[in-house]
Design a protein around this motif. Structure first.
Motif, mmCIF file in Angstrom:
data_model
loop_
_atom_site.group_PDB
_atom_site.id
_atom_site.type_symbol
_atom_site.label_atom_id
_atom_site.label_comp_id
_atom_site.label_asym_id
_atom_site.label_seq_id
_atom_site.Cartn_x
_atom_site.Cartn_y
_atom_site.Cartn_z
ATOM 1 N N CYS A 96 0.826 -1.221 0.000
ATOM 2 C CA CYS A 96 0.000 0.000 0.000
ATOM 3 C C CYS A 96 0.856 1.266 0.000
ATOM 4 C CB CYS A 96 -0.968 0.006 1.178
ATOM 5 S SG CYS A 96 -0.196 -0.068 2.806
ATOM 6 N N TYR B 108 -5.665 3.202 7.618
ATOM 7 C CA TYR B 108 -5.866 2.301 6.487
ATOM 8 C C TYR B 108 -6.146 0.876 6.957
ATOM 9 C CZ TYR B 108 -6.049 0.822 1.785
ATOM 10 O OH TYR B 108 -6.538 0.335 0.610
ATOM 11 N N PRO B 109 -7.184 0.222 6.434
ATOM 12 C CA PRO B 109 -7.920 0.393 5.188
ATOM 13 C C PRO B 109 -9.167 1.270 5.294
ATOM 14 C CG PRO B 109 -8.638 -1.634 6.166
ATOM 15 C CD PRO B 109 -7.588 -1.049 7.089
ATOM 16 N N TYR C 94 -14.690 1.631 4.333
ATOM 17 C CA TYR C 94 -13.652 0.623 4.134
ATOM 18 C C TYR C 94 -13.208 0.707 2.681
ATOM 19 C CZ TYR C 94 -12.000 -4.113 2.949
ATOM 20 O OH TYR C 94 -11.298 -5.185 2.459
ATOM 21 N N HIS C 95 -11.906 0.815 2.463
ATOM 22 C CA HIS C 95 -11.348 0.849 1.116
ATOM 23 C C HIS C 95 -10.825 -0.542 0.786
ATOM 24 C CE1 HIS C 95 -8.000 1.747 -1.821
ATOM 25 N NE2 HIS C 95 -9.078 2.206 -2.424
ATOM 26 N N LYS C 96 -11.558 -1.263 -0.047
ATOM 27 C CA LYS C 96 -11.141 -2.616 -0.435
ATOM 28 C C LYS C 96 -10.162 -2.505 -1.583
ATOM 29 C CE LYS C 96 -12.865 -7.201 -1.587
ATOM 30 N NZ LYS C 96 -11.723 -7.814 -0.964
ATOM 31 N N TRP C 97 -9.018 -3.167 -1.424
ATOM 32 C CA TRP C 97 -7.968 -3.136 -2.431
ATOM 33 C C TRP C 97 -7.407 -4.547 -2.529
ATOM 34 C CZ3 TRP C 97 -3.204 0.644 -1.821
ATOM 35 C CH2 TRP C 97 -2.540 0.765 -3.053
ATOM 36 N N CYS D 262 -4.648 -6.150 -0.479
ATOM 37 C CA CYS D 262 -4.893 -6.446 0.935
ATOM 38 C C CYS D 262 -5.692 -7.731 1.146
ATOM 39 C CB CYS D 262 -5.608 -5.267 1.593
ATOM 40 S SG CYS D 262 -4.618 -3.767 1.670
#
Length: 187
Positions: A29, A125-126, A140-143, A146
């Motif tokens: 990240c 983060y996240p 929530y930032h889904k990437w 991760c």
């Protein structure tokens, strides 16, 4: 989503699990993506102030990027973010002996050189927070990078809000976090 004070919180923050798995992702990240870590104006000033103490922890390529672009940059939309090296790595990223990306700011903090741990957006983060005039959206930032963190969090049953507890308290305060825990317990 639910409202908590002047925030609108995604249910994913309490229902989904997450626990960083640096041995799997190597801190991707901090080196992937096309933008630096989001900053507010106060954090940008802090970066200016602490740079001399953080500089000894940086890689030369990070120093070069910061000295060319500044301790932070401003996007076309006026948003502030950490400086990038060639549009990729955060200028503050360093690597340990296993080639895991770490934060030079946090390393300076850990060694007692500064009293500021890192940008709150990194600490969260996240979770990503978008501030609006009347409220803040907490999402929530889904990437994909991760996915291993999601799997480890699920295995060890660590909800996102517990993983980022310190960052959430830093951003919103202990009373807000206590209320979040109550909401989570009722879901």
């Amino acid at each position: 989503m639910f409202q908590l004070g002047k925030t609108i919180v995604s249910e994913d923050v309490v229902k989904k699990d997450f626990l960083c798995n640096l041995s799997a992702c190597k801190g991707a990240c901090c080196i992937d993506g096309d933008a630096g870590a989001p900053l507010d104006a106060e954090e940008a000033k802090i970066l200016d102030d602490i740079y001399p103490k953080v500089k000894p922890f940086l890689r030369q390529v990070g120093i070069d990027a910061i000295e060319e672009q500044g301790t932070y940059t401003e996007t076309e939309d006026g948003d502030l973010e950490t400086t990038l090296i060639d549009g990729a790595d955060c200028a503050y990223v360093i690597f340990d002996d296993k080639n895991v990306a770490l934060c030079a700011i946090e390393e300076a903090y850990n060694q007692g050189e500064i009293t500021w741990k890192k940008p709150v957006s990194c600490h969260l983060y996240p979770v990503r927070v978008q501030d609006y005039s009347e409220f803040s959206a907490v999402n929530y930032h889904k990437w994909q990078i991760c996915d291993d963190a999601c799997a480890l969090g699920q295995e060890l049953q660590v909800p996102i809000y517990k993983f980022v507890k310190e960052g959430l308290i830093r951003k919103f305060g202990i009373d807000w976090y206590t209320e979040l825990e109550k909401v989570a317990a009722s879901m």
